[in-house]
Scaffold this active site. Structure first.
Site, mmCIF file in Angstrom:
data_model
loop_
_atom_site.group_PDB
_atom_site.id
_atom_site.type_symbol
_atom_site.label_atom_id
_atom_site.label_comp_id
_atom_site.label_asym_id
_atom_site.label_seq_id
_atom_site.Cartn_x
_atom_site.Cartn_y
_atom_site.Cartn_z
ATOM 1 C CG ASP A 1 -3.393 -0.671 6.525
ATOM 2 O OD1 ASP A 1 -2.975 -0.970 7.650
ATOM 3 O OD2 ASP A 1 -4.122 0.314 6.314
ATOM 4 N N GLY B 1 0.734 -1.008 -4.475
ATOM 5 C CA GLY B 1 -0.574 -1.628 -4.680
ATOM 6 C C GLY B 1 -1.539 -0.609 -5.252
ATOM 7 C CB VAL B 2 -4.905 0.529 -4.108
ATOM 8 C CG1 VAL B 2 -5.556 -0.834 -4.155
ATOM 9 C CG2 VAL B 2 -4.598 0.952 -2.699
ATOM 10 C CB SER C 1 3.555 3.810 -2.841
ATOM 11 O OG SER C 1 3.286 4.732 -1.821
ATOM 12 C CB ILE D 1 5.144 -8.521 5.337
ATOM 13 C CG1 ILE D 1 6.219 -7.720 6.093
ATOM 14 C CG2 ILE D 1 3.739 -7.967 5.574
ATOM 15 C CD1 ILE D 1 6.403 -6.309 5.578
#
Length: 170
Positions: free
Chosen positions: A34, A123-124, A121, A11
């Site tokens: 992030d 991923g982890v 939301s 991205i």
């Protein structure tokens, strides 16, 4: 749904007006998407995030979105949104839809014509891929957002396949 595309890729390379960051509530970088966005954007992004007022350490509550400049990214803006931690909330679909809606609205409010989303939301934060894809694509299909070109940058083939199946059944 106006020009929605699915891409397996990074991205941080998206040539769009706004890249959406699957952030945490502090907006100071983290892991996954992030961390990748913060690394690619450079220190200017962190400096912009620190300018966003915090209440008890929270700059962006779950389901909301904030906008900053994009630092070294090819986009003009980064829209930071916080999706739900799937097993910690009672209505994860409502919060996930809110994260997408608020991101889309910020893009429109800032005259964006194109926006790139990750799988918020997934991923982890543990959101099941099929359920997340359904919420994401249904939310983005609303008439309010038909002027936006929407691209989902999905991390791997498994995530892409979930989004593709959901898009194909629309």
């Amino acid at each position: 749904m106006a020009d929605t595309r699915l891409v397996v890729g990074d991205i941080t390379t998206a040539e769009v007006d706004a890249i959406v960051n699957a952030a945490n509530e502090r907006m100071l970088g983290g892991g996954g998407v992030d961390g990748a966005i913060h690394r690619a954007a450079g220190p200017d992004l962190l400096a912009e995030c620190r300018k966003v007022p915090a209440v008890n350490g929270i700059r962006c509550p779950t389901g909301e979105a904030r906008i900053t400049g994009a630092g070294n990214l090819p986009a003009r803006y980064v829209i930071h949104t916080v999706g739900p931690v799937y097993h910690q909330v009672s209505h994860p679909a409502a919060l996930l839809a809110s994260a997408y809606r608020n991101s889309l609205q910020l893009a429109l409010d800032n005259a964006c014509r194109s926006i790139a989303f990750p799988a918020i939301s997934c991923g982890v934060f543990g959101y099941p891929l099929e359920a997340a894809a359904k919420v994401a694509l249904e939310t983005c299909a609303a008439r309010d957002y038909e002027s936006l070109n929407i691209v989902f940058y999905l991390f791997d083939e498994t995530t892409y396949s979930a989004w593709h199946r959901s898009l194909s059944t629309r």
